[in-house]
Structure formats: structure tokens, C-alpha cells
Design a protein around this motif. Structure first.
Motif, PDB file in Angstrom:
ATOM      1  N   GLU A  12       0.851  -1.181   0.000  1.00 59.20           N
ATOM      2  CA  GLU A  12       0.000   0.000   0.000  1.00 59.20           C
ATOM      3  C   GLU A  12       0.892   1.238   0.000  1.00 59.20           C
ATOM      4  O   GLU A  12       1.819   1.339   0.793  1.00 59.20           O
ATOM      5  CB  GLU A  12      -0.905   0.001   1.236  1.00 59.20           C
ATOM      6  CG  GLU A  12      -1.912   1.114   1.239  1.00 59.20           C
ATOM      7  CD  GLU A  12      -2.886   1.004   2.397  1.00 59.20           C
ATOM      8  OE1 GLU A  12      -3.687   1.935   2.555  1.00 59.20           O
ATOM      9  OE2 GLU A  12      -2.858   0.007   3.144  1.00 59.20           O
ATOM     10  N   ASP A  14       1.385   5.162   0.625  1.00 55.75           N
ATOM     11  CA  ASP A  14       0.757   6.267   1.349  1.00 55.75           C
ATOM     12  C   ASP A  14       0.941   7.575   0.579  1.00 55.75           C
ATOM     13  O   ASP A  14       1.537   7.599  -0.504  1.00 55.75           O
ATOM     14  CB  ASP A  14       1.279   6.366   2.795  1.00 55.75           C
ATOM     15  CG  ASP A  14       2.742   6.789   2.899  1.00 55.75           C
ATOM     16  OD1 ASP A  14       3.328   7.296   1.909  1.00 55.75           O
ATOM     17  OD2 ASP A  14       3.315   6.619   3.993  1.00 55.75           O
ATOM     18  N   VAL A  34     -10.441  -2.118   1.982  1.00 57.35           N
ATOM     19  CA  VAL A  34      -9.982  -0.774   1.643  1.00 57.35           C
ATOM     20  C   VAL A  34     -11.046   0.206   2.121  1.00 57.35           C
ATOM     21  O   VAL A  34     -12.220   0.077   1.781  1.00 57.35           O
ATOM     22  CB  VAL A  34      -9.757  -0.613   0.121  1.00 57.35           C
ATOM     23  CG1 VAL A  34      -9.385   0.809  -0.224  1.00 57.35           C
ATOM     24  CG2 VAL A  34      -8.684  -1.577  -0.360  1.00 57.35           C
ATOM     25  N   SER A  37      -9.697   5.834  -0.205  1.00 57.69           N
ATOM     26  CA  SER A  37      -8.919   5.554  -1.410  1.00 57.69           C
ATOM     27  C   SER A  37      -7.474   5.248  -1.022  1.00 57.69           C
ATOM     28  O   SER A  37      -6.962   5.726  -0.014  1.00 57.69           O
ATOM     29  CB  SER A  37      -8.968   6.749  -2.363  1.00 57.69           C
ATOM     30  OG  SER A  37      -8.388   7.877  -1.743  1.00 57.69           O
ATOM     31  N   CYS A  38      -6.852   4.425  -1.833  1.00 58.77           N
ATOM     32  CA  CYS A  38      -5.448   4.098  -1.630  1.00 58.77           C
ATOM     33  C   CYS A  38      -4.885   3.565  -2.941  1.00 58.77           C
ATOM     34  O   CYS A  38      -5.627   3.246  -3.865  1.00 58.77           O
ATOM     35  CB  CYS A  38      -5.265   3.077  -0.506  1.00 58.77           C
ATOM     36  SG  CYS A  38      -5.883   1.434  -0.890  1.00 58.77           S
ATOM     37  N   GLU A  39      -3.595   3.497  -2.983  1.00 59.49           N
ATOM     38  CA  GLU A  39      -2.929   2.950  -4.155  1.00 59.49           C
ATOM     39  C   GLU A  39      -2.236   1.666  -3.738  1.00 59.49           C
ATOM     40  O   GLU A  39      -1.529   1.618  -2.741  1.00 59.49           O
ATOM     41  CB  GLU A  39      -1.904   3.939  -4.709  1.00 59.49           C
ATOM     42  CG  GLU A  39      -1.238   3.467  -5.973  1.00 59.49           C
ATOM     43  CD  GLU A  39      -0.293   4.504  -6.562  1.00 59.49           C
ATOM     44  OE1 GLU A  39       0.508   4.124  -7.433  1.00 59.49           O
ATOM     45  OE2 GLU A  39      -0.335   5.680  -6.145  1.00 59.49           O
TER      46      GLU A  39
END
Length: 189
Positions: A12, A14, A34, A37-39
Motif C-alpha cells: 500500500e 501512502d 480498503v 482511497s489508496c494505491e
């Protein structure tokens, strides 16, 4: 392109671009909650150790736990696969595995001051996973099977898992050797 193998993990990212391994993803699939939102980035995080050859029967297992940074080896490029586990090592492994772990009071036990597993010991104590002995955590002492069962049982309880299942230990020739304080956890395990 499809990637697979015990060292392939999700990380993940940040807001600052720092990557954190998603420790609870499994080989072949990534399932994670999740919120917001995150990448997520899929990477090969395989670690190599001088004492773990690709032909070793435990190679995939060592790769799996070290890619997820649950275990990190013993230093100087070594994993030390034949070493025994200590109480501090198990507390650290559970701490590393727990996605939501925050360092606990490193001074919870007098004998953990300055130890590499001190934050994990404080975390484990705060959750009731370890209570220590009359001598402190004794983190450098080898962990017994019943201590492992108790720590895993308490960890499962702390996470809210159903730990009501029990098995009768009478079928084991050494069942009478199980300590009273560990019997419930051993029956669960």
C-alpha cells in the motif's frame, strides 16, 4: 503480465509514496479491505539469505514470511532456519503480522528494555497476548509449544475470532504434562 510466487505481494502506497507490505495477502490472490482511497502496488519482495537455498524444502515458506516482513531473518544476510524460536521472536512476528499494530510501551517488562522486540512486547502485553512470567517477558528464552498455543489463542481472541472450539487432549501420551494455565489454549489449538 501475471506474476506469481511466494515473494509477490501487494504494498500500500501512502500519500508520501512510502510502501507498506500488505501482510495478509496470500500467494495467488490479494484480498484486503480498503476504506477510502489508496494505491496498491504489486511487487516482488523476495528476500535472499545465504543460509536458505532455493532447493531447501522450506524455501517457499521462508520467502512467503520474509516478503511480507513478518520475519526478517537474524541479520548479516542470514535467516537461521534451524534456530529455535524465542518468546520475543514470536511476539515480534505477531506484531509484524498485525496490520494495525502500533508500538506498545517498550518498558512494560523490565527485561525488554533496549531489546529489538521491546515495542512488540509492549503491544502484545497491551492486547493480553503475553503476560510474562515472574521474571518478566523472558523474551530471549525458547518458546514452548504450550506458550505458542497460548499466545496464538490470545491473539485470536484479541482479534475477536471465535475461539470456542475444543479438542480432547486425552489421546496424547503427554496430555497430563500440559500446564493448567495452558490447557484451554492447547485444547483450542
Amino acid at each position: 503480465m501475471s506474476q506469481s510466487g511466494p515473494g509477490i505481494i501487494a504494498e500500500e502506497k501512502d500519500a508520501n509514496g512510502n510502501l507498506t507490505p500488505v501482510r495478509d495477502c496470500y500467494e495467488g490472490s490479494v484480498i484486503l479491505p480498503v476504506y477510502g482511497s489508496c494505491e496498491i502496488v504489486i511487487v516482488d519482495n523476495t528476500k535472499t539469505f545465504r543460509d536458505v537455498s532455493a532447493n531447501s524444502w522450506y524455501y517457499d515458506n521462508v520467502t512467503f514470511v520474509t516478503a511480507r516482513e513478518i520475519f526478517n531473518g537474524t541479520g548479516d544476510g542470514m535467516f537461521d532456519p534451524d534456530a529455535s524460536m524465542t518468546r520475543g521472536m514470536l511476539a515480534q512476528a505477531l506484531y509484524n503480522f498485525d496490520r494495525n499494530a502500533k508500538p506498545g510501551n517498550a518498558d512494560t517488562f523490565a527485561d525488554t528494555a533496549g531489546k529489538w522486540y521491546a515495542d512488540a512486547a509492549g503491544w502484545a502485553s497491551a492486547l493480553g497476548i503475553v503476560t510474562g512470567t515472574d521474571k518478566g517477558l523472558e523474551g530471549d528464552a525458547l518458546v514452548t509449544r504450550e506458550q505458542v498455543a497460548v499466545m496464538l489463542y490470545r491473539y485470536a481472541k484479541a482479534l475477536g475470532y471465535d475461539v470456542s472450539a475444543r479438542a480432547n487432549l486425552a489421546g496424547f501420551s503427554d496430555a497430563d504434562g500440559v500446564s493448567a494455565w495452558a490447557s484451554e489454549a492447547m485444547e483450542w489449538a
